[in-house]
Motif scaffolding. Structure first.
Motif, mmCIF file in Angstrom:
data_model
loop_
_atom_site.group_PDB
_atom_site.id
_atom_site.type_symbol
_atom_site.label_atom_id
_atom_site.label_comp_id
_atom_site.label_asym_id
_atom_site.label_seq_id
_atom_site.Cartn_x
_atom_site.Cartn_y
_atom_site.Cartn_z
ATOM 1 N N ILE A 200 0.875 -1.179 0.000
ATOM 2 C CA ILE A 200 0.000 0.000 0.000
ATOM 3 C C ILE A 200 0.909 1.225 0.000
ATOM 4 O O ILE A 200 1.788 1.339 0.857
ATOM 5 N N GLY A 201 0.719 2.111 -0.960
ATOM 6 C CA GLY A 201 1.542 3.314 -1.056
ATOM 7 C C GLY A 201 1.311 4.237 0.129
ATOM 8 O O GLY A 201 0.380 4.047 0.908
ATOM 9 N N PRO A 202 2.159 5.251 0.267
ATOM 10 C CA PRO A 202 2.017 6.167 1.392
ATOM 11 C C PRO A 202 0.697 6.935 1.309
ATOM 12 O O PRO A 202 0.266 7.321 0.224
ATOM 13 N N LEU A 203 0.070 7.119 2.442
ATOM 14 C CA LEU A 203 -1.207 7.833 2.517
ATOM 15 C C LEU A 203 -0.974 9.291 2.123
ATOM 16 O O LEU A 203 -0.223 10.011 2.776
ATOM 17 N N GLY A 204 -1.618 9.732 1.044
ATOM 18 C CA GLY A 204 -1.471 11.120 0.613
ATOM 19 C C GLY A 204 -0.047 11.514 0.262
ATOM 20 O O GLY A 204 0.334 12.674 0.418
ATOM 21 N N GLY A 205 0.739 10.547 -0.198
ATOM 22 C CA GLY A 205 2.145 10.827 -0.492
ATOM 23 C C GLY A 205 2.334 11.582 -1.808
ATOM 24 O O GLY A 205 1.456 11.556 -2.686
ATOM 25 N N SER A 206 3.449 12.227 -1.959
ATOM 26 C CA SER A 206 3.799 12.892 -3.218
ATOM 27 C C SER A 206 4.047 11.825 -4.282
ATOM 28 O O SER A 206 4.205 10.644 -3.965
ATOM 29 N N GLU A 207 4.133 12.253 -5.533
ATOM 30 C CA GLU A 207 4.433 11.296 -6.597
ATOM 31 C C GLU A 207 5.768 10.612 -6.313
ATOM 32 O O GLU A 207 5.899 9.391 -6.455
ATOM 33 N N LYS A 208 6.736 11.397 -5.877
ATOM 34 C CA LYS A 208 8.065 10.847 -5.664
ATOM 35 C C LYS A 208 8.073 9.764 -4.567
ATOM 36 O O LYS A 208 8.576 8.657 -4.768
ATOM 37 N N ALA A 209 7.443 10.092 -3.424
ATOM 38 C CA ALA A 209 7.421 9.144 -2.302
ATOM 39 C C ALA A 209 6.606 7.905 -2.659
ATOM 40 O O ALA A 209 6.957 6.777 -2.304
ATOM 41 N N THR A 210 5.518 8.124 -3.392
ATOM 42 C CA THR A 210 4.644 7.010 -3.749
ATOM 43 C C THR A 210 5.360 6.074 -4.724
ATOM 44 O O THR A 210 5.360 4.854 -4.546
ATOM 45 N N ARG A 211 6.001 6.667 -5.729
ATOM 46 C CA ARG A 211 6.700 5.818 -6.707
ATOM 47 C C ARG A 211 7.880 5.102 -6.077
ATOM 48 O O ARG A 211 8.211 3.970 -6.446
ATOM 49 N N ARG A 212 8.517 5.760 -5.096
ATOM 50 C CA ARG A 212 9.623 5.101 -4.398
ATOM 51 C C ARG A 212 9.119 3.843 -3.676
ATOM 52 O O ARG A 212 9.761 2.796 -3.690
ATOM 53 N N SER A 213 7.951 3.954 -3.047
ATOM 54 C CA SER A 213 7.365 2.809 -2.344
ATOM 55 C C SER A 213 7.065 1.660 -3.332
ATOM 56 O O SER A 213 7.397 0.489 -3.080
ATOM 57 N N PHE A 214 6.484 1.986 -4.485
ATOM 58 C CA PHE A 214 6.162 0.951 -5.471
ATOM 59 C C PHE A 214 7.430 0.360 -6.102
ATOM 60 O O PHE A 214 7.507 -0.849 -6.351
ATOM 61 N N ALA A 215 8.407 1.222 -6.350
ATOM 62 C CA ALA A 215 9.664 0.722 -6.925
ATOM 63 C C ALA A 215 10.330 -0.229 -5.941
ATOM 64 O O ALA A 215 10.941 -1.239 -6.343
ATOM 65 N N SER A 216 10.200 0.044 -4.654
ATOM 66 C CA SER A 216 10.857 -0.844 -3.706
ATOM 67 C C SER A 216 10.179 -2.218 -3.687
ATOM 68 O O SER A 216 10.850 -3.241 -3.573
ATOM 69 N N LEU A 217 8.866 -2.270 -3.872
ATOM 70 C CA LEU A 217 8.209 -3.586 -3.968
ATOM 71 C C LEU A 217 8.710 -4.344 -5.199
ATOM 72 O O LEU A 217 9.003 -5.544 -5.134
ATOM 73 N N ARG A 218 8.814 -3.618 -6.311
ATOM 74 C CA ARG A 218 9.314 -4.255 -7.542
ATOM 75 C C ARG A 218 10.732 -4.805 -7.335
ATOM 76 O O ARG A 218 11.045 -5.924 -7.745
ATOM 77 N N ASN A 219 11.563 -4.034 -6.637
ATOM 78 C CA ASN A 219 12.939 -4.488 -6.390
ATOM 79 C C ASN A 219 12.996 -5.690 -5.458
ATOM 80 O O ASN A 219 13.815 -6.589 -5.648
ATOM 81 N N ILE A 220 12.118 -5.706 -4.448
ATOM 82 C CA ILE A 220 12.084 -6.852 -3.534
ATOM 83 C C ILE A 220 11.652 -8.109 -4.302
ATOM 84 O O ILE A 220 12.210 -9.192 -4.115
ATOM 85 N N ALA A 221 10.679 -7.956 -5.195
ATOM 86 C CA ALA A 221 10.239 -9.106 -6.003
ATOM 87 C C ALA A 221 11.397 -9.602 -6.874
ATOM 88 O O ALA A 221 11.619 -10.819 -6.996
ATOM 89 N N GLN A 222 12.139 -8.669 -7.452
ATOM 90 C CA GLN A 222 13.249 -9.051 -8.325
ATOM 91 C C GLN A 222 14.320 -9.806 -7.528
ATOM 92 O O GLN A 222 14.794 -10.868 -7.954
ATOM 93 N N GLU A 223 14.666 -9.276 -6.375
ATOM 94 C CA GLU A 223 15.647 -9.933 -5.501
ATOM 95 C C GLU A 223 15.142 -11.323 -5.068
ATOM 96 O O GLU A 223 15.898 -12.298 -5.018
ATOM 97 N N SER A 224 13.842 -11.417 -4.800
ATOM 98 C CA SER A 224 13.255 -12.697 -4.379
ATOM 99 C C SER A 224 13.336 -13.736 -5.495
ATOM 100 O O SER A 224 13.576 -14.916 -5.249
#
Ligand SMILES: *Cc1c(COP(=O)(O)O)cnc(C)c1O
Length: 224
Positions: A156-180
């Motif tokens: 779940i992305g940050p509540l009311g987050g900026s585009e930058k913070a929100t995309r950072r959260s989603f990119a980190s999920l993508r990276n965790i999946a890749q590492e997994s």
């Protein structure tokens, strides 16, 4: 009415994903079963709910024609109730919960599809694994959890987050999946469930394969 709303959303999703396949989950929490059946008539076949009690009130086990995922915080003592009623549990965030789901599913001769939820925003109040060490410990245990089948990750992305913070959260999920995928090539991390009504276009740009839309489909939710 839902047919047009859903068609428009699917078009926006297809444009944002540049043709990559992204599924649409309709999050129907707080809305009555009559509304859900109208959306089914409009062609929507995947729904998400976040509370066990509401799932019990609205759905039966012999539901046919559409699927239902549990997407909310789940306590171990409610697992017995929810396993027979849903097609996937997308909010697994502890080894204890994974073990419980596995044993309940096995007792019903089922294998339950699950997503592992990761807390990618460090917001304390939110569910999801906060420690990646704990997450990888769960993956180590997978051979002993024969009643679950991991299909990917959720956040779940940050509540009311900026585009930058929100995309950072989603990119980190993508990276965790890749590492997994690298660490556990025998496991499946294909589904990335990320993006809600306020941030799904950013989520798609960051690789989401499943967006969870409530208010964008059904309008604003009333207070409960
Ligand atoms: C409520 C909810 C959604 C949908 O939220 P909207 O902002 O209405 O699209 C998606 N995911 C989870 C986990 C939710 O609880």
């Amino acid at each position: 009415m839902y047919k047009e709303i859903i068609a428009k959303l699917l078009e926006e999703i297809a444009t944002a994903s540049e043709g990559r396949k992204v599924d649409l989950m309709a999050v129907s929490k707080t809305h009555p079963i009559t509304t859900i059946l109208e959306a089914v008539k409009g062609g929507q076949l995947l729904f998400g709910e976040n509370r066990v009690q509401e799932i019990e009130e609205k759905f039966t086990t012999d539901r046919s024609g559409y699927s239902l995922h549990m997407i909310g915080n789940l306590q171990s003592n409610k697992v017995k109730k929810v396993v027979p009623l849903v097609d996937s549990i997308d909010s697994v965030d502890s080894l204890k919960l994974a073990k419980k789901i596995s044993s309940v599913a096995l007792s019903l001769h089922k294998v339950m599809p699950v997503l592992i939820e990761i807390n990618t925003t460090e917001e304390e109040s939110k569910g999801g694994f906060k420690s990646l060490d704990d997450y990888y410990r769960l993956l180590e245990e997978v051979p002993n959890l024969r009643g679950i089948k991991i299909e990917g990750l959720m956040t779940i992305g940050p509540l009311g987050g900026s585009e930058k913070a929100t995309r950072r959260s989603f990119a980190s999920l993508r990276n965790i999946a890749q590492e997994s995928r690298v660490r556990y090539p025998e496991l499946n991390f294909e589904t990335l469930s990320m993006g809600m009504s306020g941030d799904y276009l950013w989520a798609i740009k960051e690789g989401s394969t499943l967006v969870r839309l409530g208010s964008a489909i059904f309008g604003r939710r009333g207070e409960r």
